[in-house]
Design a protein around this motif. Structure first.
Motif, PDB file in Angstrom:
ATOM      1  N   PRO A 173       0.791  -1.240   0.000  1.00  0.00           N
ATOM      2  CA  PRO A 173       0.000   0.000   0.000  1.00  0.00           C
ATOM      3  C   PRO A 173       0.820   1.284   0.000  1.00  0.00           C
ATOM      4  O   PRO A 173       0.295   2.336  -0.368  1.00  0.00           O
ATOM      5  CB  PRO A 173      -0.841  -0.113   1.277  1.00  0.00           C
ATOM      6  CG  PRO A 173      -0.092  -1.065   2.146  1.00  0.00           C
ATOM      7  CD  PRO A 173       0.567  -2.040   1.217  1.00  0.00           C
ATOM      8  N   THR A 174       2.089   1.237   0.387  1.00  0.00           N
ATOM      9  CA  THR A 174       2.901   2.459   0.407  1.00  0.00           C
ATOM     10  C   THR A 174       3.875   2.530  -0.762  1.00  0.00           C
ATOM     11  O   THR A 174       4.732   3.415  -0.785  1.00  0.00           O
ATOM     12  CB  THR A 174       3.693   2.569   1.724  1.00  0.00           C
ATOM     13  OG1 THR A 174       4.578   1.445   1.848  1.00  0.00           O
ATOM     14  CG2 THR A 174       2.762   2.619   2.924  1.00  0.00           C
ATOM     15  N   GLU A 175       3.745   1.631  -1.725  1.00  0.00           N
ATOM     16  CA  GLU A 175       4.609   1.669  -2.909  1.00  0.00           C
ATOM     17  C   GLU A 175       4.011   2.647  -3.916  1.00  0.00           C
ATOM     18  O   GLU A 175       3.005   2.364  -4.564  1.00  0.00           O
ATOM     19  CB  GLU A 175       4.740   0.267  -3.513  1.00  0.00           C
ATOM     20  CG  GLU A 175       5.566   0.207  -4.786  1.00  0.00           C
ATOM     21  CD  GLU A 175       6.928   0.854  -4.643  1.00  0.00           C
ATOM     22  OE1 GLU A 175       7.171   1.833  -5.374  1.00  0.00           O
ATOM     23  OE2 GLU A 175       7.726   0.401  -3.800  1.00  0.00           O
ATOM     24  N   HIS A 176       4.634   3.819  -4.049  1.00  0.00           N
ATOM     25  CA  HIS A 176       4.040   4.903  -4.835  1.00  0.00           C
ATOM     26  C   HIS A 176       3.906   4.555  -6.313  1.00  0.00           C
ATOM     27  O   HIS A 176       2.957   4.988  -6.971  1.00  0.00           O
ATOM     28  CB  HIS A 176       4.863   6.180  -4.666  1.00  0.00           C
ATOM     29  CG  HIS A 176       6.286   6.064  -5.105  1.00  0.00           C
ATOM     30  ND1 HIS A 176       7.223   5.333  -4.405  1.00  0.00           N
ATOM     31  CD2 HIS A 176       6.940   6.580  -6.182  1.00  0.00           C
ATOM     32  CE1 HIS A 176       8.385   5.407  -5.018  1.00  0.00           C
ATOM     33  NE2 HIS A 176       8.242   6.149  -6.099  1.00  0.00           N
ATOM     34  N   THR A 177       4.841   3.775  -6.854  1.00  0.00           N
ATOM     35  CA  THR A 177       4.757   3.432  -8.277  1.00  0.00           C
ATOM     36  C   THR A 177       3.539   2.556  -8.563  1.00  0.00           C
ATOM     37  O   THR A 177       2.885   2.709  -9.604  1.00  0.00           O
ATOM     38  CB  THR A 177       6.032   2.711  -8.736  1.00  0.00           C
ATOM     39  OG1 THR A 177       6.215   1.523  -7.957  1.00  0.00           O
ATOM     40  CG2 THR A 177       7.248   3.603  -8.578  1.00  0.00           C
ATOM     41  N   ILE A 178       3.224   1.667  -7.629  1.00  0.00           N
ATOM     42  CA  ILE A 178       2.059   0.803  -7.817  1.00  0.00           C
ATOM     43  C   ILE A 178       0.772   1.611  -7.699  1.00  0.00           C
ATOM     44  O   ILE A 178      -0.180   1.402  -8.465  1.00  0.00           O
ATOM     45  CB  ILE A 178       2.089  -0.361  -6.807  1.00  0.00           C
ATOM     46  CG1 ILE A 178       3.209  -1.339  -7.183  1.00  0.00           C
ATOM     47  CG2 ILE A 178       0.743  -1.085  -6.759  1.00  0.00           C
ATOM     48  CD1 ILE A 178       3.387  -2.491  -6.220  1.00  0.00           C
ATOM     49  N   ARG A 179       0.721   2.566  -6.764  1.00  0.00           N
ATOM     50  CA  ARG A 179      -0.478   3.401  -6.649  1.00  0.00           C
ATOM     51  C   ARG A 179      -0.693   4.205  -7.937  1.00  0.00           C
ATOM     52  O   ARG A 179      -1.824   4.397  -8.390  1.00  0.00           O
ATOM     53  CB  ARG A 179      -0.354   4.345  -5.447  1.00  0.00           C
ATOM     54  CG  ARG A 179      -0.125   3.675  -4.101  1.00  0.00           C
ATOM     55  CD  ARG A 179      -1.167   2.625  -3.752  1.00  0.00           C
ATOM     56  NE  ARG A 179      -2.453   3.167  -3.421  1.00  0.00           N
ATOM     57  CZ  ARG A 179      -2.955   3.220  -2.178  1.00  0.00           C
ATOM     58  NH1 ARG A 179      -2.256   2.766  -1.152  1.00  0.00           N
ATOM     59  NH2 ARG A 179      -4.160   3.698  -1.967  1.00  0.00           N
ATOM     60  N   ASN A 180       0.403   4.661  -8.542  1.00  0.00           N
ATOM     61  CA  ASN A 180       0.302   5.385  -9.805  1.00  0.00           C
ATOM     62  C   ASN A 180      -0.195   4.467 -10.924  1.00  0.00           C
ATOM     63  O   ASN A 180      -1.094   4.828 -11.696  1.00  0.00           O
ATOM     64  CB  ASN A 180       1.663   5.970 -10.177  1.00  0.00           C
ATOM     65  CG  ASN A 180       1.664   6.594 -11.562  1.00  0.00           C
ATOM     66  OD1 ASN A 180       1.013   7.598 -11.805  1.00  0.00           O
ATOM     67  ND2 ASN A 180       2.384   5.976 -12.488  1.00  0.00           N
ATOM     68  N   ASP A 181       0.387   3.274 -11.021  1.00  0.00           N
ATOM     69  CA  ASP A 181      -0.038   2.315 -12.047  1.00  0.00           C
ATOM     70  C   ASP A 181      -1.523   1.986 -11.898  1.00  0.00           C
ATOM     71  O   ASP A 181      -2.276   1.959 -12.879  1.00  0.00           O
ATOM     72  CB  ASP A 181       0.770   1.018 -11.921  1.00  0.00           C
ATOM     73  CG  ASP A 181       2.239   1.203 -12.236  1.00  0.00           C
ATOM     74  OD1 ASP A 181       2.588   2.218 -12.861  1.00  0.00           O
ATOM     75  OD2 ASP A 181       3.039   0.332 -11.850  1.00  0.00           O
ATOM     76  N   TYR A 182      -1.918   1.723 -10.661  1.00  0.00           N
ATOM     77  CA  TYR A 182      -3.311   1.377 -10.384  1.00  0.00           C
ATOM     78  C   TYR A 182      -4.229   2.542 -10.757  1.00  0.00           C
ATOM     79  O   TYR A 182      -5.287   2.348 -11.379  1.00  0.00           O
ATOM     80  CB  TYR A 182      -3.445   1.020  -8.906  1.00  0.00           C
ATOM     81  CG  TYR A 182      -4.806   0.531  -8.476  1.00  0.00           C
ATOM     82  CD1 TYR A 182      -5.635  -0.185  -9.333  1.00  0.00           C
ATOM     83  CD2 TYR A 182      -5.257   0.774  -7.171  1.00  0.00           C
ATOM     84  CE1 TYR A 182      -6.871  -0.644  -8.918  1.00  0.00           C
ATOM     85  CE2 TYR A 182      -6.491   0.319  -6.750  1.00  0.00           C
ATOM     86  CZ  TYR A 182      -7.298  -0.381  -7.620  1.00  0.00           C
ATOM     87  OH  TYR A 182      -8.523  -0.831  -7.203  1.00  0.00           O
ATOM     88  N   GLY A 183      -3.813   3.756 -10.419  1.00  0.00           N
ATOM     89  CA  GLY A 183      -4.611   4.925 -10.758  1.00  0.00           C
ATOM     90  C   GLY A 183      -4.791   5.088 -12.255  1.00  0.00           C
ATOM     91  O   GLY A 183      -5.886   5.411 -12.737  1.00  0.00           O
ATOM     92  N   TYR A 184      -3.713   4.859 -13.006  1.00  0.00           N
ATOM     93  CA  TYR A 184      -3.813   5.019 -14.461  1.00  0.00           C
ATOM     94  C   TYR A 184      -4.757   3.982 -15.062  1.00  0.00           C
ATOM     95  O   TYR A 184      -5.548   4.287 -15.961  1.00  0.00           O
ATOM     96  CB  TYR A 184      -2.434   4.924 -15.102  1.00  0.00           C
ATOM     97  CG  TYR A 184      -2.436   5.370 -16.548  1.00  0.00           C
ATOM     98  CD1 TYR A 184      -2.446   6.720 -16.868  1.00  0.00           C
ATOM     99  CD2 TYR A 184      -2.456   4.443 -17.588  1.00  0.00           C
ATOM    100  CE1 TYR A 184      -2.472   7.138 -18.184  1.00  0.00           C
ATOM    101  CE2 TYR A 184      -2.478   4.857 -18.905  1.00  0.00           C
ATOM    102  CZ  TYR A 184      -2.484   6.207 -19.198  1.00  0.00           C
ATOM    103  OH  TYR A 184      -2.516   6.621 -20.507  1.00  0.00           O
ATOM    104  N   MET A 185      -4.696   2.756 -14.554  1.00  0.00           N
ATOM    105  CA  MET A 185      -5.611   1.726 -15.050  1.00  0.00           C
ATOM    106  C   MET A 185      -7.059   2.060 -14.698  1.00  0.00           C
ATOM    107  O   MET A 185      -7.974   1.835 -15.487  1.00  0.00           O
ATOM    108  CB  MET A 185      -5.235   0.365 -14.457  1.00  0.00           C
ATOM    109  CG  MET A 185      -3.984  -0.257 -15.037  1.00  0.00           C
ATOM    110  SD  MET A 185      -4.094  -0.520 -16.817  1.00  0.00           S
ATOM    111  CE  MET A 185      -3.082   0.830 -17.382  1.00  0.00           C
TER     112      MET A 185
END
Length: 244
Positions: free
Chosen positions: A150-162
C-alpha cells in the motif's frame, strides 16, 4: 424399568470414559493440524529471509539497470550473480517483460504470487495485461498489488492510471493523490493527476496542483492536448504506466 435405568447408567458411564480417552487424542490432533498449517508460512518466511549485504547490493544495481531501460544487461547480471531468491526472480521476470518475453515473465510472476514479493508479481501481471489491452484484468491485478504494497508509490500510480482507463476517475484521483503524497517529487503521478483533472474539466484545480508540483507551462500544454484525446493503453510504456 430398574434394569433399564441400570443399563442407561452403564451406557452413560462408558460414553464419559470414551470422551475422556478421546480428549487428549483430539487435542493432539488439533496441535498437529495447527503445526502443519503453520509450516507453509514458515517456509515462505524462510524463502524471503534477509539477503546477505553483497547480494542486496548486487540486486540494487540490477534494479537500477532495469530502471535505466537496459533489461538485457540486467538479465545478464542476474545470471552472473547466481542469486536464488524471490527478489532476484521478480527482477528476472521484470527483465523478461521489458524485453518483450511476456509469456516467460508471466510464468515467473505467477510462481511468485505466494511469496514475499507477491505485490511486485501482481504488478508485473497487471502491466502485462495492460499492454495487451485487457484493462479490467490489469485493474484487478494492480488492485491486488496495491493491497500487498500500500505504500509503494509506483504501484499506486499504475493502479490509478488503469482506473482512469477503466473510466473510474474518482478512484483514480485518490490513487494519484496517494502516490504524490507518499513521494512529493514523483513527477509521473503528478502528470497523471493533472491529466485526469483536465479530462474532468477541473482546470482550476489542475493549475493549482501544477504550481504546487512545479509543472512547466510547456508540460501543462502537452497534458491539456492529451486530455482532449481518447486515452489508450498504448500510452503505457514497458516499465511504467501513464505519461512521463
Amino acid at each position: 424399568m430398574k434394569y433399564l435405568r441400570f443399563n442407561l447408567r452403564i451406557w452413560f458411564g462408558l460414553l464419559g470414559l470414551v470422551c475422556l480417552l478421546a480428549s487428549p487424542l483430539l487435542a493432539a490432533a488439533e496441535m498437529m493440524s495447527n503445526q502443519q498449517s503453520r509450516q507453509p508460512a514458515k517456509a515462505r518466511n524462510a524463502a524471503c529471509a534477509e539477503l546477505p549485504a553483497e547480494d542486496a547490493t548486487n540486486l540494487g544495481l540490477i534494479r537500477q539497470t532495469l530502471a535505466d531501460g537496459k533489461p538485457h544487461a540486467a538479465l545478464a547480471f542476474l545470471d552472473a550473480s547466481g542469486i536464488a531468491h524471490p527478489q532476484a526472480e521478480v527482477l528476472r521476470a521484470d527483465g523478461l517483460r521489458q524485453s518483450g518475453r511476456e509469456e516467460q515473465a508471466e510464468q515467473i510472476y505467477r510462481k511468485l504470487l505466494s511469496t514475499c514479493v507477491s505485490g511486485y508479481a501482481y504488478r508485473g501481471l497487471g502491466l502485462i495485461a495492460a499492454n495487451a489491452g485487457n484493462i479490467q484484468e490489469a485493474v484487478e491485478h494492480l488492485r491486488m498489488a496495491s493491497a500487498a504494497l500500500p505504500t509503494e508509490h509506483t504501484i499506486r500510480n499504475d493502479y490509478g492510471y488503469m482506473l482512469m482507463l477503466a473510466d473510474k476517475g474518482n478512484a483514480a484521483l485518490h490513487e494519484f493523490l496517494t502516490a504524490v503524497e507518499l513521494v512529493a517529487d514523483y513527477r509521473q503521478a503528478a502528470h497523471n493527476l493533472l491529466l485526469l483533472l483536465y479530462r474532468n474539466g477541473d482546470d482550476q484545480r489542475a493549475q493549482a496542483f501544477a504550481r504546487q508540483f512545479g509543472v512547466t507551462a510547456e508540460e501543462m500544454t502537452h497534458l491539456q492536448e492529451m486530455a482532449r484525446q481518447p486515452l489508450s493503453h498504448a500510452n503505457i510504456n514497458q516499465e511504467r504506466t501513464g505519461v512521463q
